[in-house]
Design an enzyme around this catalytic site. Sequence first.
Site, mmCIF file in Angstrom:
data_model
loop_
_atom_site.group_PDB
_atom_site.id
_atom_site.type_symbol
_atom_site.label_atom_id
_atom_site.label_comp_id
_atom_site.label_asym_id
_atom_site.label_seq_id
_atom_site.Cartn_x
_atom_site.Cartn_y
_atom_site.Cartn_z
ATOM 1 N N ASP A 206 0.858 -1.191 0.000
ATOM 2 C CA ASP A 206 0.000 0.000 0.000
ATOM 3 C C ASP A 206 0.895 1.242 0.000
ATOM 4 O OD1 ASP A 206 -2.248 1.619 0.063
ATOM 5 O OD2 ASP A 206 -2.594 1.391 2.215
ATOM 6 N N LEU A 207 1.847 1.263 -0.929
ATOM 7 C CA LEU A 207 2.942 2.223 -0.865
ATOM 8 C C LEU A 207 2.627 3.531 -1.597
ATOM 9 C CD1 LEU A 207 5.629 2.563 0.438
ATOM 10 C CD2 LEU A 207 6.718 1.464 -1.516
#
Length: 299
Positions: A206-207
Amino acid sequence: MSDQVPGQVRGRVERLLGVGVDGLHGLGSSHSWTLHRASLADGREVFVKAASESIQDGGAGGVFAAEAAGLRWLSEASDPGSGVGAPVPEVVAADEHMLVLPWLPSASPTPSSAERLGRELAALHTTARPAAYGAPWDGYIADLPLDNTQDDRGWPGWYAERRLEPFLRLGARHLPSADVRLVERVMADIERLAGPSEPPSRVHGDLWSGNVLWTDGRALLIDPAAHGGHRETDLAMMALFGTPHLERILAAYDEAAPLADGWRARVPLHQLHPLLVHVALFGASYRASLADAARAALG
């Protein structure tokens, strides 16, 4: 937040850490939790993520357990021989109501810290690779469950089955049928679209830029949806909403761990999952971005 919640948070921090809390400062809320900075009696400062009152009796524990497990698992990819550490903070403590991390003062991103992040992210993705896609814990992204069922048969099918299809079902009520069919076409042709085969990597999952915490000379990654996945996924997510000095990050990454030919053309494919998550969470405002990414993925 009700007047009694800060007292509840203070008490939970003290019980979890076994040390008094001298000060507690609220930092707002996000999804189903509240955020705090706590000053401890032993001189430490910590960041606290606490379950909101509405979920304290149902379901918060999995979110905090997944985040703690993910941070600890990512930290195992440090490479002592090269002196490159995994770019994640330590977990001070966690239980079903709370996650506690060190308080990390923020700093402005710089070209040198961006290049360091690129090298450390490359090491994270290529050191201590997992044996399968997925993870041995139940996953979450925001407060939505993620299917982390492990599978060693290959990333394309795993991505379509565990990341695209479930969130297409969740978000379908916000999408016209034509957009649903676009994503279904991507899933049907996923083997061709996925590019060269890659072994699993430890990915953050979830960068987006809000989960990159720039500190003095370094960036650390927080709020993971960690799992064994495709390393291009993290890079595509960094590009989705913009990340400072992204091209420097990518250049340093590619120098340390060269990417497969055509990786930039596959960015929209990897962005489909986070866009579907946003449709599920926030509705039709992400319809156009999703459709554009699906068309781009199909070529």
